[in-house]
Every structure is written in structure tokens, then in C-alpha cells.
Design a protein around this motif. Sequence first.
Motif, short mmCIF file in Angstrom:
data_model
loop_
_atom_site.label_atom_id
_atom_site.label_comp_id
_atom_site.label_asym_id
_atom_site.label_seq_id
_atom_site.Cartn_x
_atom_site.Cartn_y
_atom_site.Cartn_z
N ALA A 214 15.08 15.99 12.96
CA ALA A 214 14.85 14.54 12.88
C ALA A 214 14.06 14.17 11.62
O ALA A 214 13.75 13.01 11.42
N GLY A 215 13.74 15.16 10.78
CA GLY A 215 13.00 14.88 9.56
C GLY A 215 11.50 14.74 9.78
O GLY A 215 10.78 14.31 8.90
N ARG A 216 11.03 15.10 10.95
CA ARG A 216 9.60 15.00 11.29
C ARG A 216 8.96 16.37 11.04
O ARG A 216 8.60 17.09 11.96
N TYR A 217 8.80 16.69 9.76
CA TYR A 217 8.37 18.03 9.37
C TYR A 217 6.92 18.34 9.74
O TYR A 217 6.59 19.48 10.07
N ALA A 218 6.05 17.35 9.71
CA ALA A 218 4.65 17.60 10.08
C ALA A 218 4.57 18.05 11.54
O ALA A 218 3.90 19.03 11.87
N GLU A 219 5.29 17.35 12.42
CA GLU A 219 5.30 17.73 13.83
C GLU A 219 5.96 19.10 14.02
O GLU A 219 5.54 19.89 14.85
N ALA A 220 7.01 19.38 13.23
CA ALA A 220 7.69 20.67 13.32
C ALA A 220 6.73 21.80 12.95
O ALA A 220 6.66 22.83 13.62
N ARG B 48 -1.25 15.97 3.22
CA ARG B 48 -0.13 16.07 2.29
C ARG B 48 1.15 15.86 3.09
O ARG B 48 1.25 16.29 4.23
N THR B 49 2.10 15.19 2.51
CA THR B 49 3.36 14.93 3.20
C THR B 49 4.10 16.24 3.43
O THR B 49 4.29 17.02 2.51
N ALA B 50 4.50 16.45 4.67
CA ALA B 50 5.24 17.67 5.02
C ALA B 50 6.67 17.56 4.52
O ALA B 50 7.25 16.48 4.50
N THR B 51 7.23 18.70 4.12
CA THR B 51 8.60 18.73 3.61
C THR B 51 9.42 19.76 4.38
O THR B 51 8.88 20.55 5.16
N ALA B 52 10.71 19.75 4.11
CA ALA B 52 11.59 20.74 4.72
C ALA B 52 11.18 22.15 4.28
O ALA B 52 11.29 23.11 5.05
N ALA C 289 10.48 25.34 6.58
CA ALA C 289 11.18 26.62 6.35
C ALA C 289 10.18 27.76 6.21
O ALA C 289 10.40 28.87 6.73
N ARG C 290 9.08 27.52 5.51
CA ARG C 290 8.06 28.56 5.35
C ARG C 290 7.45 28.92 6.70
O ARG C 290 7.23 30.08 7.01
N MET C 291 7.18 27.90 7.52
CA MET C 291 6.62 28.17 8.85
C MET C 291 7.61 28.94 9.73
O MET C 291 7.20 29.78 10.53
N ARG C 292 8.90 28.68 9.57
CA ARG C 292 9.91 29.45 10.31
C ARG C 292 9.82 30.93 9.95
O ARG C 292 9.83 31.80 10.83
N THR C 293 9.71 31.18 8.63
CA THR C 293 9.61 32.56 8.15
C THR C 293 8.35 33.22 8.68
O THR C 293 8.37 34.37 9.12
N LEU C 294 7.24 32.49 8.62
CA LEU C 294 5.97 33.03 9.11
C LEU C 294 6.02 33.28 10.61
O LEU C 294 5.49 34.29 11.10
N ALA C 295 6.66 32.39 11.36
CA ALA C 295 6.78 32.57 12.81
C ALA C 295 7.59 33.82 13.14
O ALA C 295 7.24 34.57 14.06
N THR C 296 8.65 34.04 12.38
CA THR C 296 9.45 35.25 12.59
C THR C 296 8.62 36.50 12.30
O THR C 296 8.64 37.48 13.07
N ALA C 297 7.84 36.47 11.23
CA ALA C 297 6.98 37.60 10.88
C ALA C 297 5.93 37.83 11.96
O ALA C 297 5.64 38.98 12.33
N VAL C 298 5.34 36.77 12.49
CA VAL C 298 4.35 36.93 13.55
C VAL C 298 4.99 37.55 14.78
O VAL C 298 4.43 38.46 15.39
N ARG D 45 0.85 -1.18 0.00
CA ARG D 45 0.00 0.00 0.00
C ARG D 45 0.89 1.24 0.00
O ARG D 45 1.88 1.30 0.72
N ARG D 46 0.50 2.24 -0.81
CA ARG D 46 1.22 3.51 -0.80
C ARG D 46 0.85 4.28 0.45
O ARG D 46 -0.30 4.36 0.81
N ARG D 47 1.81 4.85 1.07
CA ARG D 47 1.55 5.65 2.27
C ARG D 47 1.69 7.11 1.93
O ARG D 47 2.59 7.49 1.21
N ARG D 48 0.82 7.91 2.52
CA ARG D 48 0.89 9.35 2.28
C ARG D 48 1.99 9.98 3.14
O ARG D 48 2.60 10.94 2.76
N HIS D 49 2.18 9.43 4.32
CA HIS D 49 3.18 9.97 5.23
C HIS D 49 4.27 8.94 5.42
O HIS D 49 3.99 7.75 5.52
N PRO D 50 5.51 9.37 5.52
CA PRO D 50 6.58 8.40 5.77
C PRO D 50 6.40 7.79 7.15
O PRO D 50 5.73 8.34 8.01
N GLU D 51 7.01 6.64 7.35
CA GLU D 51 6.98 5.99 8.66
C GLU D 51 7.54 6.97 9.67
O GLU D 51 8.57 7.62 9.43
#
Length: 179
Positions: free
Chosen positions: A89-95, A154-158, A162-171, A45-51
Amino acid sequence: MNVSRGWTEFVADLADHVPGGVAGLAALVLLLAGIALLALYWRPRRRRHPEPVDPPAAVEPPEPAADDDAVPELPPAQLASLADRYAAAGRYAEAVRERLRAMVRELVERGVLAHRPEWTVTELAAAAGRAAPQLAGTMTEAAEVFSRIWYARRTATAADDARMRTLATAVSERAGAAR
């Protein structure tokens, strides 16, 4: 030659080459159909999120809240630090989730928003935009990034992190101006 007669002759010709005649051919067809069904059922089965990867020893998530959507009672810097460790740790969704929590906690601590756990992420972004118009676009975009990952699966990526880091700084910058 009509179709019915052609089919009958075709089956008879096949049955001549299979042990057991027509009954053997029927058993062979059933066996092949069964194998095909098993192959479809057992295919990977194809997984949407990595293990999920166990976080490194340095990543100690906060005590689990009663509700996973709740914003823990931690300072924004601690939530941002946790997000950094998840990203490492590569856990971008949690980040992404922890960065959004850090943004919310900062807005609550600065008095821009009252903490309301029942709000959806969209309601939260709208409330932040009403309370501080300079935050409207930033919080809306942060809510969209979060929603694509956590609700649309959708699978989270680096790049998302990075976009959320930028948005957090702006907030952080704009929330200081909102006081």
C-alpha cells in the motif's frame, strides 16, 4: 547630499505619486507588509511524511495495543504478512515497524530474548547481540533503519522496506543457529 536628506527626498517623490500623499504612502506600505505576512503564514507547509493512505481492504492491522511501541502477541509470520501488505500500500514506515516487530517476536519465541516492552530499539539490538553475537550487526542495522524513520522522521522508502526484509531473513536464519 547626506543619506538622511536623500531618503527624505525619495519618500517625498514617492508620496507625490500616491493618492493621499505621505499618509497614503504609509497606508500602502502597511498594506503590502500585511499581505507579505499573510502570504508567509498561509504558504503551504512542507511535510516530512506523505499523507497516510488508507490501507487496502486486505490490510487489517492488529487490535491497537495500549502502547504503539508494544510488540503485539501475534506470530512472526502474521507480523511479516502485515508488513508486506503495508508495503504494497506504499506505507513503508508502518512496514518497517512491523518487520522489526516480527524480528523481535521471532527472537522471543526462539528463546533468544525475553520480551521487555520498556526497552528502546537500541537496547533491544544490544540485548540481541549479547544473547546471540551472530545477530549483533543485523539487529543494530535494523534498529538504525527503524530509528531514522520513526525517531528522526525521515520519509520511509521502498528501499528501507527491502533492507528490512533482508535483515529479517538474516535474523530468522541466524536465530535458528542461536538455539
